[in-house]
Design a protein around this motif. Structure first.
Motif, PDB file in Angstrom:
ATOM      1  N   VAL A   1      40.091  22.306  45.473  1.00 13.50           N
ATOM      2  CA  VAL A   1      38.653  22.221  45.238  1.00 13.50           C
ATOM      3  C   VAL A   1      37.962  23.308  46.052  1.00 13.50           C
ATOM      4  O   VAL A   1      38.212  23.444  47.257  1.00 13.50           O
ATOM      5  CB  VAL A   1      38.107  20.839  45.649  1.00 13.50           C
ATOM      6  CG1 VAL A   1      36.617  20.747  45.319  1.00 13.50           C
ATOM      7  CG2 VAL A   1      38.876  19.724  44.940  1.00 13.50           C
ATOM      8  N   ASN A   2      37.110  24.076  45.415  1.00  9.55           N
ATOM      9  CA  ASN A   2      36.341  25.092  46.137  1.00  9.55           C
ATOM     10  C   ASN A   2      35.256  24.382  46.950  1.00  9.55           C
ATOM     11  O   ASN A   2      34.226  23.981  46.427  1.00  9.55           O
ATOM     12  CB  ASN A   2      35.720  26.085  45.152  1.00  9.55           C
ATOM     13  CG  ASN A   2      35.124  27.291  45.853  1.00  9.55           C
ATOM     14  OD1 ASN A   2      34.722  27.214  47.017  1.00  9.55           O
ATOM     15  ND2 ASN A   2      35.061  28.412  45.152  1.00  9.55           N
ATOM     16  N   ASN A   3      35.534  24.226  48.250  1.00 11.25           N
ATOM     17  CA  ASN A   3      34.622  23.481  49.123  1.00 11.25           C
ATOM     18  C   ASN A   3      33.282  24.177  49.319  1.00 11.25           C
ATOM     19  O   ASN A   3      32.326  23.577  49.819  1.00 11.25           O
ATOM     20  CB  ASN A   3      35.270  23.239  50.492  1.00 11.25           C
ATOM     21  CG  ASN A   3      36.424  22.248  50.455  1.00 11.25           C
ATOM     22  OD1 ASN A   3      36.785  21.673  51.474  1.00 11.25           O
ATOM     23  ND2 ASN A   3      37.049  22.047  49.295  1.00 11.25           N
ATOM     24  N   ASP A   4      33.202  25.453  48.923  1.00  8.67           N
ATOM     25  CA  ASP A   4      31.941  26.186  49.031  1.00  8.67           C
ATOM     26  C   ASP A   4      31.052  26.008  47.805  1.00  8.67           C
ATOM     27  O   ASP A   4      29.900  26.437  47.804  1.00  8.67           O
ATOM     28  CB  ASP A   4      32.221  27.678  49.251  1.00  8.67           C
ATOM     29  CG  ASP A   4      32.912  27.949  50.576  1.00  8.67           C
ATOM     30  OD1 ASP A   4      32.670  27.184  51.532  1.00  8.67           O
ATOM     31  OD2 ASP A   4      33.703  28.906  50.658  1.00  8.67           O
TER      32      ASP A   4
ATOM     33  N   SER B   1      40.908  26.695  49.952  1.00 13.56           N
ATOM     34  CA  SER B   1      39.846  25.781  49.509  1.00 13.56           C
ATOM     35  C   SER B   1      38.534  26.039  50.244  1.00 13.56           C
ATOM     36  O   SER B   1      37.467  25.614  49.786  1.00 13.56           O
ATOM     37  CB  SER B   1      40.271  24.327  49.737  1.00 13.56           C
ATOM     38  OG  SER B   1      40.428  24.072  51.131  1.00 13.56           O
ATOM     39  N   GLY B   2      38.617  26.716  51.390  1.00 10.95           N
ATOM     40  CA  GLY B   2      37.443  26.911  52.237  1.00 10.95           C
ATOM     41  C   GLY B   2      37.316  25.850  53.313  1.00 10.95           C
ATOM     42  O   GLY B   2      36.376  25.872  54.120  1.00 10.95           O
ATOM     43  N   TYR B   3      38.260  24.919  53.363  1.00 12.12           N
ATOM     44  CA  TYR B   3      38.232  23.828  54.345  1.00 12.12           C
ATOM     45  C   TYR B   3      38.357  24.389  55.755  1.00 12.12           C
ATOM     46  O   TYR B   3      39.260  25.161  56.059  1.00 12.12           O
ATOM     47  CB  TYR B   3      39.380  22.866  54.061  1.00 12.12           C
ATOM     48  CG  TYR B   3      39.474  21.678  54.996  1.00 12.12           C
ATOM     49  CD1 TYR B   3      38.469  20.719  55.016  1.00 12.12           C
ATOM     50  CD2 TYR B   3      40.585  21.504  55.812  1.00 12.12           C
ATOM     51  CE1 TYR B   3      38.571  19.613  55.860  1.00 12.12           C
ATOM     52  CE2 TYR B   3      40.691  20.399  56.645  1.00 12.12           C
ATOM     53  CZ  TYR B   3      39.682  19.459  56.664  1.00 12.12           C
ATOM     54  OH  TYR B   3      39.791  18.368  57.484  1.00 12.12           O
TER      55      TYR B   3
ATOM     56  N   PRO C   1      39.954  18.011  51.014  1.00 17.97           N
ATOM     57  CA  PRO C   1      39.641  19.396  50.632  1.00 17.97           C
ATOM     58  C   PRO C   1      40.340  19.818  49.354  1.00 17.97           C
ATOM     59  O   PRO C   1      39.868  20.694  48.627  1.00 17.97           O
ATOM     60  CB  PRO C   1      40.138  20.209  51.828  1.00 17.97           C
ATOM     61  CG  PRO C   1      41.213  19.368  52.442  1.00 17.97           C
ATOM     62  CD  PRO C   1      40.749  17.950  52.254  1.00 17.97           C
ATOM     63  N   VAL C   2      41.481  19.217  49.106  1.00 18.15           N
ATOM     64  CA  VAL C   2      42.190  19.381  47.843  1.00 18.15           C
ATOM     65  C   VAL C   2      42.561  17.984  47.360  1.00 18.15           C
ATOM     66  O   VAL C   2      42.532  17.016  48.137  1.00 18.15           O
ATOM     67  CB  VAL C   2      43.457  20.257  47.996  1.00 18.15           C
ATOM     68  CG1 VAL C   2      43.119  21.612  48.589  1.00 18.15           C
ATOM     69  CG2 VAL C   2      44.529  19.553  48.824  1.00 18.15           C
ATOM     70  N   ILE C   3      42.915  17.867  46.081  1.00 20.79           N
ATOM     71  CA  ILE C   3      43.216  16.550  45.517  1.00 20.79           C
ATOM     72  C   ILE C   3      44.664  16.507  45.054  1.00 20.79           C
ATOM     73  O   ILE C   3      45.018  17.121  44.037  1.00 20.79           O
ATOM     74  CB  ILE C   3      42.277  16.231  44.335  1.00 20.79           C
ATOM     75  CG1 ILE C   3      40.819  16.291  44.780  1.00 20.79           C
ATOM     76  CG2 ILE C   3      42.602  14.862  43.748  1.00 20.79           C
ATOM     77  CD1 ILE C   3      39.828  16.128  43.625  1.00 20.79           C
ATOM     78  N   PRO C   4      45.542  15.815  45.796  1.00 22.31           N
ATOM     79  CA  PRO C   4      46.919  15.646  45.323  1.00 22.31           C
ATOM     80  C   PRO C   4      46.923  14.781  44.057  1.00 22.31           C
ATOM     81  O   PRO C   4      46.296  13.719  44.029  1.00 22.31           O
ATOM     82  CB  PRO C   4      47.611  14.932  46.485  1.00 22.31           C
ATOM     83  CG  PRO C   4      46.696  15.100  47.665  1.00 22.31           C
ATOM     84  CD  PRO C   4      45.322  15.158  47.102  1.00 22.31           C
TER      85      PRO C   4
END
Length: 553
Positions: free
Chosen positions: A292-295, A467-469, A506-509
């Protein structure tokens, strides 16, 4: 995708006109870049790279270490000056062009991974080495790194502190740490995309590379072999593995059923249930994940990301693609924990529900004051990824979002989307690059992510996970995990780190990937699989291979 031909009988003399069997196989999707430095986001590369590159050690399917290029190692501790060194002695073998493989090739490969201007999430695998982390962060010169070749076949490694030697050796099985040729990599910009410029160290070499059409993996005649004395098939039985990329999966399945294709490493999604009982299935340390693009303003709130995750029914997704298991955490089942035989996932338990909760997801979105919005799921051209993306889009549309899916039609577009962060949500197969959880967990911490930094910037600003995390508390936990020596001590911090990731999402497994294939055991035998899902074909034999040889070689 890999289709191929394998030789069956041993004892082929060095000057024999009969070079052995050729077997038509399909191993995985087409690979457009054979650089082992890029192995994190596609489980297909893990299946193939072991065929063309040899590491110092390897891990069998149970995670047990086997010597490959390494002959032996010795750890020396000097209590007087507090130095800790390891000496690794290599076996003698050659690259596919006949040049000796030496300790210098290991030194170059590891320095490349640790170069601050080179993206490599594998970097933290080497952070026990003296100055390794400082080098990667741009704080000291690569010449200060504690590795050197003290002999053509002896590698000297100096460590920051006393280490768990068994754990370090296990990490050297990572496909990202294989030796590499400096003269080839630095001379040709696209050395890993052309058969004419590629040199390999494993049992096979890439030939007839015609993108979108064919590729051949041909026996490496220099692989642990004296060309003048040893039989042609002393180390590698098959002569060739030939792949036809012009065929669809349905057409490949038809050829398999017709006895014209002998190994099939993928099955059309809609036919997998029919073939489930016939397939060989193995768990692998790979997680199909949505970065996921956290930005992205819509996706920047962790509650939104958790809502998206919560809404997914991972059991339904697993049933949809058949050869997968619900991702119940960030770290897959095969990864070790307090000991090399201990399971991180079993000890960590279920942190992500395998069932979907639409109402709970809506409540989280309400709490975050998000009523909808638009975003796109981008994925590589794959029937499996397309099926998952369409399912997720349908579920997330139920939450009030407007979700589109975007197929990235080739590997270059996918690679560009990843490296340029040109995505809202991007589907990847996260490959766990060792059999312990540290490297995977550490990649979400900025100073361990391995992302290249701009050395022209005086601040040497570190780049966070793709992800930007960027979470300072998470970084501190990973620092603590790195600082301790034993697996048991690291385990405590790594489980804490995973819980933080589940909270921040921050990402989705999505699902834990599985390796699966169909094999015609009446014709070929001897196929094996390593810990990472890599295929082992060098000992494969083919019954009556002569009748399957092409009319023209």
């Amino acid at each position: 995708m890999l289709a191929a031909c394998l030789t069956g009988c041993g004892g082929l003399k060095p000057d024999s006109e009969d070079k052995g069997a050729q077997i038509n196989v399909y191993i995985t999707d087409e690979i457009r870049d054979f650089d082992p430095g890029y192995t994190l986001i596609n489980d297909g590369t893990a299946k193939v790279f072991g065929l063309i590159y040899a590491g110092l050690v390897s891990l069998d399917e149970n995670g047990k270490v086997k010597n490959d290029l390494m002959d032996s190692y010795e750890f020396k501790e000097d209590e007087r000056d507090g130095t800790y060194k390891m000496y690794i002695t290599l076996k003698q073998t050659m690259w596919s062009d006949g040049r000796n493989l030496t300790a210098d090739d290991v030194v170059y490969a590891w320095k490349r991974v640790l170069d601050p201007e080179f993206d490599s999430p594998a970097a933290s695998l080497l952070f026990d080495i003296k100055n390794a982390k400082a080098v990667k962060m741009g704080d000291c010169s690569i010449d200060d790194l504690g590795i050197a070749s003290v002999d053509n076949y002896v590698l000297e490694i100096e460590f920051e502190n006393k280490i768990d030697t068994d754990l370090f050796i296990e990490r050297l099985a990572s496909p990202a740490l294989v030796p590499m040729r400096e003269d080839v990599v630095t001379r040709y910009d696209n050395w890993a995309t052309s058969a004419s410029t590629m040199v390999t160290s494993g049992p096979f070499v890439v030939k007839n590379l015609n993108y979108g059409k064919t590729v051949t993996l041909e026996r490496n005649n220099y692989y642990f072999r004296d060309r003048e004395k040893d039989n042609l098939d002393k180390m590698v039985k098959p002569y060739r593995l030939n792949v036809d990329y012009t065929l669809t999966l349905d057409e490949l399945l038809e050829k398999y059923e017709a006895g014209e294709l002998f190994y099939l490493g993928d099955i059309p999604v809609e036919k997998r249930s029919e073939y489930k009982s016939k397939a060989v299935v193995n768990d692998i340390p790979s997680v199909h994940t949505y970065i996921v693009n956290n930005d992205n303003k819509l996706l920047s709130d962790s509650r939104v990301r958790k809502a998206l995750s919560m809404a997914l029914d991972r059991e339904a997704i697993s049933e949809l693609v058949v050869f997968a298991k619900p991702a119940t955490g960030f770290v897959p089942e095969m990864t070790s924990d307090k000991t090399s035989k201990d399971s991180f996932r079993k000890n960590g338990g279920t942190l992500i529900s395998s069932k979907g909760d639409i109402e709970g997801a809506k409540a989280l979105l309400s709490e975050a004051k998000v009523k909808g919005g638009s975003f796109t799921i981008s994925y590589f051209e794959s029937a499996t990824e397309e099926a998952i993306a369409e399912y997720c889009a349908e579920i997330w549309n139920e939450l009030g979002f407007n979700v589109k899916t975007k197929k990235l039609s080739n590997a270059k577009k996918f690679s560009n989307a990843y490296s340029d962060r040109d995505f809202d949500i991007l589907a990847v197969d996260y490959e766990v690059l060792s059999n312990d959880a540290f490297n995977y967990m550490a990649s979400f911490a900025k100073s361990y992510a391995g992302m290249k930094i701009d050395m022209q910037n005086d601040k040497y600003d570190l780049v966070p996970h793709i992800s930007g995390y960027d979470n300072a508390e998470y970084e501190a936990v990973i620092d603590e995990a790195q600082a301790v020596n034993s697996r048991k001590e690291k385990s405590e911090y790594l489980h804490k780190a995973e819980e933080m990731l589940v909270s921040d999402m921050p990402v989705i497994p999505i699902v834990f990937n599985q390796d699966f294939y169909l094999i015609n055991k009446k014709v070929i035998s001897g196929v094996d699989t390593d810990y990472f899902g890599g295929k082992i074909f060098e000992k494969v034999t083919m019954k009556n291979y002569e009748k399957y040889l092409p009319t023209e070689d």
